[in-house]
Write an enzyme that holds these catalytic residues in place. Sequence first.
Site, PDB file in Angstrom:
ATOM      1  N   PHE A   1     -11.914  13.447 -41.905  1.00  0.00           N
ATOM      2  CA  PHE A   1     -11.794  12.427 -43.306  1.00  0.00           C
ATOM      3  C   PHE A   1     -11.784  13.419 -44.329  1.00  0.00           C
ATOM      4  CE2 PHE A   1     -11.563   9.218 -46.091  1.00  0.00           C
ATOM      5  CZ  PHE A   1      -9.944   9.310 -46.909  1.00  0.00           C
ATOM      6  N   GLN A   2     -11.338  13.898 -45.198  1.00  0.00           N
ATOM      7  CA  GLN A   2     -11.811  14.477 -46.610  1.00  0.00           C
ATOM      8  C   GLN A   2     -12.077  15.553 -46.525  1.00  0.00           C
ATOM      9  OE1 GLN A   2     -12.689  11.382 -49.355  1.00  0.00           O
ATOM     10  NE2 GLN A   2     -10.509  10.519 -50.556  1.00  0.00           N
TER      11      GLN A   2
ATOM     12  N   MET B   1       7.973  27.662 -74.585  1.00  0.00           N
ATOM     13  CA  MET B   1       8.200  29.064 -74.213  1.00  0.00           C
ATOM     14  C   MET B   1       9.115  29.259 -73.661  1.00  0.00           C
ATOM     15  SD  MET B   1       6.424  31.500 -75.785  1.00  0.00           S
ATOM     16  CE  MET B   1       5.125  32.263 -76.719  1.00  0.00           C
TER      17      MET B   1
ATOM     18  N   GLU C   1      -9.943  14.956 -61.236  1.00  0.00           N
ATOM     19  CA  GLU C   1     -11.194  16.467 -61.405  1.00  0.00           C
ATOM     20  C   GLU C   1     -10.554  17.497 -62.252  1.00  0.00           C
ATOM     21  OE1 GLU C   1     -10.082  13.973 -58.478  1.00  0.00           O
ATOM     22  OE2 GLU C   1     -11.568  13.629 -57.148  1.00  0.00           O
TER      23      GLU C   1
ATOM     24  N   LYS D   1     -22.865  15.928 -46.963  1.00  0.00           N
ATOM     25  CA  LYS D   1     -23.358  14.502 -46.764  1.00  0.00           C
ATOM     26  C   LYS D   1     -24.704  14.582 -46.861  1.00  0.00           C
ATOM     27  CE  LYS D   1     -21.611   9.933 -47.571  1.00  0.00           C
ATOM     28  NZ  LYS D   1     -20.634   9.018 -46.706  1.00  0.00           N
TER      29      LYS D   1
END
Lengths: 591, 205
Positions: free
Chosen positions: A118-119, A495, A56, A168
Amino acid sequence: MTDKNAHPTLTGAEILWATLVGEGVTTVFGYPGGAILPAYDALRKFPIHHVLTRHEQGAAHMADGYARASGKVGVAIATSGPGATNLVTGIATAMLDSIPIVCITGQVSSKVLGSDAFQEIDITGITLPITKHNFVATRPEEIAPMIREAFQIAASGRPGPVLVDITKDAQQGTAIFDFENAAPAPYRPHPMLRTESAEMQRAIELMRGSKKPVILAGHGIILSAAEREVLAFAERYQIPVATTLLGLGAFPASHPLALGMMGMHGESWVNHAIQQADLLLAFGMRFDDRVTGNLASYAQNAKKIHIEIDPSEINKNVKVDVALIGDLKEVLNTMEPLINDKNYASDAGSRNTTTDWLREIRALKGDAAVRDIINLPDNGHLYAAHVINDIWQEAKAAGRLDKTIIATDVGQHQMWEAQYFKHENTRTLVTSGGLGTMGFALPAAIGAKMARPDCDVWCIAGDGGFQMTASELSTIQQEGIHVNVAVINNGFLGMVRQWQEAFYDKNYACSPILSPDFVKLAGAHGIPGAHVTERKEVTQTVTEARTAPTAFLINFSVEKEDGVYPMIAPGAALHEMVRRPNPLIETAEDE
Amino acid sequence: MLHTFVSLVDDKPGVLTRVASLFRRLNVNIVSLTVGESERDGVSRMTIVCEAPEHAADRIRASLYKLEITRDVDELGRAEAVIRELCLIKVAAGPTTPHGQHSRSQLFELANVFRARVVDLAPESIMLEMTGAASKIEGLLQVLRESKFEVLEVSRTGRMAMRRGRHTGRVLKALGTKTPDTAPVAFPERPDEDDLPNQFDEDEA
């Protein structure tokens, strides 16, 4: 308003896509998952191309690269929980660089919100400080107005990321879809620029009195699409233009008035010019610490005029004499007729010419050219500077400088790119400036290519940063797009190593990095590649990549302990730079 | 120094977090924050008092304005304004307190002088309600303590502020209400210098 014939009843998921289509979205970047599945179920009914990313974070960076290359709003989609949290780095990158993106995340059903389902994660809470604004939609009828407002907020004023979290059940429920009626209240620019203001008068008086002006050209020029106005302004008053990292491309690099990049790794004459100037015209830039060096000694002799759309940037780092708040293009267009109006403000005699000042700056360039590695004969070493320079020469020779977009990460390669790739055109550099995100280049390059398929897109990354998001090579293959990848491979987190060398007594703790065989890695993804170790191979390989029918990866094994110069140590004044070591002398010592 | 901001914000969930989070991010301590309804539907009015360096006011104000939920921000600075705070004080007052049987009459007298009101009278305590500038509330509390009264509970609302007179028009204008004076608001805008001292100067003294 509720005429069912005119306005269909759709599911929340359908409303989401229909609203995106209405907003002109053709491409989105995302990754499906449980809480966003209803939306994905409806996706194929709509003329939207979905790019499946491998992470993502990649989706957010791609939306970002898409926005930077095209000027449109980029869209990233993820599911709830980890999908949403994976977006965070990408959102923060867009926030710090004022990039308009809209992120859409799924969320657990509104019935179980707050129950640690969940999630489930409080993504609006998490992204509160790194978005311009965010929303939660718990009902289908909220989706269209929120998405539309999100697009307006993302693109208006000082742009930035906006997140819309959609439960949802809101995706599954139905509502009447009325695109027109979902339009947000018109954008209200706050502090209106007034022509007849004391600030404007003072700005023009300062301009008239100045003998040594410098324009500081920032990202705001690109965001405001004021490139032409700035060019005309600089030319009319013969004012030299120094550019910030994100301002590169806003002013043509080959223009006689172009000084180049300012700041920590800016060329010495640029920083000296700023330190000696008697007037700084800051156009859409924010006096970042990488640009100013030590604030106490920053441009002490200069009056400062700050033209900026975001009032919270005024006097944040550098105290300015005049602040003109507004869209840069509008401000310049307002200012232009007044400068020449002799009756406006007090006229401090005829305007001074800047001929002497420009001559002085040319003299400042001094021995910089002699020190420049580009001007050295081939000594068997492959320097990153050569690689970048050859990529630029290749684009130039092909007559495609205006159609070549470079995406970079953060670090040495980013600075070399800024120094040696001369950007002539706007929106040809996509780089993570404010947040300095490693792993940005590859996904951002993919986003840029999706936005501008007519352009040659190069991802220039270090060996460290490239490995952070290298999985997106697979996205390139799945999309079948031609993105060129140049890995500047010095076996170090370059760097970090340079700072350890300069400030930590060469204690190279954890900066050497082992890499896989990048050519083989590309091969595993079905992408051809080449390994370049010598300077003479660079040009032909770069040509091969540019003209290849598919994506191409080049692993450039460059000088291991090369540094980016000039460099201003943190806390040092802008003119107290560490100059580029003279390679002629160094090489002689080596041998 | 103390800064006072009056912010008109959307009356929606999460608005307070956005405002509070901004001060947290700027590392500025909020001295008091009061929120309530304003004269307009769907718009809450916040009075925020914070401790920050003098030059920080413009930036805080501009940052507040950047929040999408913000309709308008006013910084009172040294402008003439009415600043008030409500305070409830519960004081022990019964036969066993140091002043014994006389404690109640003494408290009534004190309340009278400070223009506080007695809002509750219980066998062992008295509750006083007082509205005024913070300095007056602190004055009453100091007198109570120095007179050996036992202060049981103190609850203060934090400051609420409103500009005096014509200044109100500026806020109304930002909300779209028509006023005779229609000059747009510019930034950075210095608050008008007033002859009258700021309420806080008095408080800080």
